[in-house]
Design an enzyme around this catalytic site. Sequence first.
Site, PDB file in Angstrom:
ATOM      1  N   TYR A   1     -28.675 -76.766 125.991  1.00 23.59           N
ATOM      2  CA  TYR A   1     -27.501 -76.455 125.170  1.00 23.59           C
ATOM      3  C   TYR A   1     -27.894 -76.075 123.746  1.00 23.59           C
ATOM      4  CZ  TYR A   1     -22.912 -77.043 122.962  1.00 23.59           C
ATOM      5  OH  TYR A   1     -21.751 -76.838 122.253  1.00 23.59           O
TER       6      TYR A   1
ATOM      7  N   SER B   1     -22.727 -73.890 117.377  1.00 22.82           N
ATOM      8  CA  SER B   1     -22.561 -75.333 117.281  1.00 22.82           C
ATOM      9  C   SER B   1     -23.502 -75.857 116.214  1.00 22.82           C
ATOM     10  CB  SER B   1     -22.885 -75.987 118.631  1.00 22.82           C
ATOM     11  OG  SER B   1     -22.953 -77.394 118.515  1.00 22.82           O
TER      12      SER B   1
END
Length: 321
Positions: free
Chosen positions: A204, A191
Amino acid sequence: MLEGTKISTPSQMSSIFDIAKDTVLFLLLSCYYILESLFWTLVPNIIRPMKSLKDEVVLVTGGGGGVGRQLAIKLARLGAKVVLWDINKEALEKTCAALREEGHEVASYEVDLADRESVYKTAKRVKEEVGKVDVLINNAGVVFGETLLELNDNAIETTYKVNILSHYWTVKAFLPDMINSSKGHIVTVGSVAGLLGTYRCTDYSATKFATVGFHESLFTELRAHGHNNIHATLVCPYYINTGMFDGVTPRLMPMLEPDYVAETMIDSIRKNEVNCIMPGSVRYLLPLKCLLPAKMCWDLMHRVMKGPQSMMDLKRKPKVA
């Protein structure tokens, strides 16, 4: 007077010569690599050579919804033999139903990626029931959307187990067969949050930073051992409109759509690209993090991009007991 003077030995001179020779060779090759990269960047996909995925066994984790579902549909349309893993049985069945409506065969497995033994057992079943996996796409991920002090310990552990530790188990399960056949492709879905720390994402972002290190180290190991026919691709997308980041309101760029992300990922796989950042413009902003003063970076993030503010309305996910 000369007692403290070091005299170069033949071995030292040889070493210096080797370094100089390798440096010159590197500089010459660098010119070629840059020109090659520019050439392929300018050549449209429609006229450039792209590897075929027809009859290739492609395993997609998190294949029940979002980008995973779009990947499954597009891969099946290219003639790939799709294998889907997901913990959500209902979502898995919906994706399989959509594929079968189009006349595609699909193998699906309900598996908890946070459970190492479940991953290994399911991998064994796939090899027995479907065959060798040619392309492994580690796509599954979770986010809880809490600040560090709001996150409970189990949520943190779950994020690590799903977002990064599962990559170790899946790659260890399927890489040996790729090495034996001298053919394979491992796709690590990271990401942009793994390239730039993000508010309310201490778990995350950290796991996505780990996917970047995992990919780069794995790529190094494959090349160092001469496994040049086993490719590795790192995918780092911006926010995707899948429901994972519901409530987030990016200021400068809209969220990416799952269809676009899946299409771009597949193109990247077929081109054997090492890195795929979406949108491409983000890659030009990332070096600023290291080049600019820290206070300036924070002001750019907080005042211009409003990154933290955009994450403040992220809808919290269910708590992990």
